[in-house]
Design an enzyme around this catalytic site. Structure first.
Site, PDB file in Angstrom:
ATOM      1  N   HIS A 166      45.893  39.452  33.567  1.00  0.00           N
ATOM      2  CA  HIS A 166      46.559  39.282  34.870  1.00  0.00           C
ATOM      3  C   HIS A 166      46.716  37.783  35.179  1.00  0.00           C
ATOM      4  O   HIS A 166      47.792  37.340  35.600  1.00  0.00           O
ATOM      5  CB  HIS A 166      45.705  39.998  35.928  1.00  0.00           C
ATOM      6  CG  HIS A 166      46.120  39.803  37.351  1.00  0.00           C
ATOM      7  ND1 HIS A 166      46.460  40.855  38.183  1.00  0.00           N
ATOM      8  CD2 HIS A 166      46.231  38.677  38.113  1.00  0.00           C
ATOM      9  CE1 HIS A 166      46.770  40.368  39.385  1.00  0.00           C
ATOM     10  NE2 HIS A 166      46.633  39.055  39.366  1.00  0.00           N
ATOM     11  N   GLU A 167      45.651  37.011  34.933  1.00  0.00           N
ATOM     12  CA  GLU A 167      45.696  35.569  35.254  1.00  0.00           C
ATOM     13  C   GLU A 167      46.612  34.818  34.287  1.00  0.00           C
ATOM     14  O   GLU A 167      47.331  33.901  34.694  1.00  0.00           O
ATOM     15  CB  GLU A 167      44.287  34.966  35.246  1.00  0.00           C
ATOM     16  CG  GLU A 167      43.276  35.615  36.187  1.00  0.00           C
ATOM     17  CD  GLU A 167      43.765  35.788  37.607  1.00  0.00           C
ATOM     18  OE1 GLU A 167      44.617  34.999  38.055  1.00  0.00           O
ATOM     19  OE2 GLU A 167      43.312  36.733  38.278  1.00  0.00           O
TER      20      GLU A 167
ATOM     21  N   CYS B  67      45.657  41.340  43.888  1.00  0.00           N
ATOM     22  CA  CYS B  67      45.869  39.928  43.598  1.00  0.00           C
ATOM     23  C   CYS B  67      45.703  39.157  44.898  1.00  0.00           C
ATOM     24  O   CYS B  67      46.189  39.607  45.943  1.00  0.00           O
ATOM     25  CB  CYS B  67      47.282  39.739  43.048  1.00  0.00           C
ATOM     26  SG  CYS B  67      47.681  38.028  42.662  1.00  0.00           S
ATOM     27  N   LEU B  68      45.025  38.021  44.851  1.00  0.00           N
ATOM     28  CA  LEU B  68      44.816  37.250  46.076  1.00  0.00           C
ATOM     29  C   LEU B  68      46.136  36.737  46.648  1.00  0.00           C
ATOM     30  O   LEU B  68      46.205  36.401  47.830  1.00  0.00           O
ATOM     31  CB  LEU B  68      43.839  36.098  45.831  1.00  0.00           C
ATOM     32  CG  LEU B  68      42.408  36.522  45.461  1.00  0.00           C
ATOM     33  CD1 LEU B  68      41.511  35.307  45.266  1.00  0.00           C
ATOM     34  CD2 LEU B  68      41.811  37.457  46.493  1.00  0.00           C
TER      35      LEU B  68
ATOM     36  N   GLN C 109      48.250  29.772  41.836  1.00  0.00           N
ATOM     37  CA  GLN C 109      48.042  30.442  43.122  1.00  0.00           C
ATOM     38  C   GLN C 109      47.577  29.481  44.213  1.00  0.00           C
ATOM     39  O   GLN C 109      47.666  29.802  45.397  1.00  0.00           O
ATOM     40  CB  GLN C 109      47.019  31.579  42.971  1.00  0.00           C
ATOM     41  CG  GLN C 109      47.539  32.741  42.139  1.00  0.00           C
ATOM     42  CD  GLN C 109      46.488  33.814  41.993  1.00  0.00           C
ATOM     43  OE1 GLN C 109      45.669  33.758  41.094  1.00  0.00           O
ATOM     44  NE2 GLN C 109      46.492  34.777  42.896  1.00  0.00           N
TER      45      GLN C 109
ATOM     46  N   GLY D 129      39.382  36.756  39.906  1.00  0.00           N
ATOM     47  CA  GLY D 129      40.108  35.833  39.043  1.00  0.00           C
ATOM     48  C   GLY D 129      41.112  35.053  39.871  1.00  0.00           C
ATOM     49  O   GLY D 129      41.560  35.524  40.925  1.00  0.00           O
TER      50      GLY D 129
ATOM     51  N   HIS E  59      50.068  35.035  35.377  1.00  0.00           N
ATOM     52  CA  HIS E  59      50.380  34.077  36.454  1.00  0.00           C
ATOM     53  C   HIS E  59      50.884  32.753  35.878  1.00  0.00           C
ATOM     54  O   HIS E  59      51.797  32.138  36.427  1.00  0.00           O
ATOM     55  CB  HIS E  59      49.142  33.773  37.299  1.00  0.00           C
ATOM     56  CG  HIS E  59      48.907  34.730  38.426  1.00  0.00           C
ATOM     57  ND1 HIS E  59      49.819  34.943  39.418  1.00  0.00           N
ATOM     58  CD2 HIS E  59      47.839  35.509  38.742  1.00  0.00           C
ATOM     59  CE1 HIS E  59      49.328  35.820  40.297  1.00  0.00           C
ATOM     60  NE2 HIS E  59      48.125  36.183  39.901  1.00  0.00           N
TER      61      HIS E  59
HETATM   62 NI    NI Z   1      46.753  37.530  40.772  1.00  0.00          NI
END
Ligand code: NI
Length: 204
Positions: free
Chosen positions: A139-140, A97-98, A51, A46, A143
């Site tokens: 989670h997204e 998380c990226l 991000q 995701g 963000h």
């Molecule tokens: Ni993340």
């Protein structure tokens, strides 16, 4: 199609609330395609627009490469997503998380959510998500509100993770690095002079 640089924590951008998307046009469709490229390149499931430095309420998700996938091979683009219902039953998942490379922690969230959003054609959709996809979508959406997964864990663990990332940043670990042209054979080269640790982050 392009792979975009991912913002790594700690960074004030990740704490910023994203703005609603007002027009779903070609630039949004291009952004979605680039976000998928970026996500697959980093083996993520995701990615939120923030991000990659775009403060728009938009996320992409595809959990198909994961064994736990409950919907195989499906790409989701959620624009202006809103959770309209969540389950009282909770689920714990070891999240990453990226924007927090190689950092993981158990996070508790509702096991299922119903989400209202716009798709890439601008049509309103409402869909229930369960399993890993429910975790990923929540989670997204976090963000988009300037919330990251470590905000859900103890401050002790959070500080530990942030300290690690700060240190790695200082060492230049996350600096832009063009693997295609650096001339090193990363698969066999264990003592090349780049700052990143072999086998981590860059996933080769
Ligand atoms: Ni993340």
């Amino acid at each position: 199609m392009a792979i975009l640089p991912i913002i790594v924590a700690p960074d004030p951008v990740l704490k910023t609330k994203s703005e609603p998307v007002t027009a779903i046009d070609e630039s949004i469709r291009t952004l979605a395609a680039n976000m998928f490229d970026t996500m697959y390149n980093e083996k993520g499931i995701g990615l939120a627009a923030v991000q990659v430095g775009v403060l728009k309420r938009m996320l992409v998700a595809d959990i198909s490469w994961r064994e736990e996938a409950n919907i195989a091979g499906e790409q989701f683009v959620l624009i202006n997503p809103e959770i309209v219902e969540d389950s009282t039953e909770l689920n714990v998942y070891k999240e990453g998380c990226l924007s927090f490379p190689d950092q993981f922690a158990d996070v508790t969230r509702p096991k299922a959510v119903r989400v209202r959003y716009l798709d890439l054609q601008g049509a309103q959709q409402e869909q229930a998500f369960g399993g890993l996809l429910a975790t990923c979508i929540q989670h997204e959406i976090d963000h988009l509100n300037g919330i990251v997964f470590v905000d859900h864990i103890s401050s002790l663990k959070r500080d530990m993770i942030i300290r690690k990332l700060k240190k790695l940043k200082k060492q230049g670990y996350f600096d832009p690095h063009d693997h295609a042209t650096c001339g090193h054979d990363h698969s066999h080269d264990h003592d090349h002079d780049h700052d990143h640790v072999h086998g981590e982050h860059c996933n080769h």
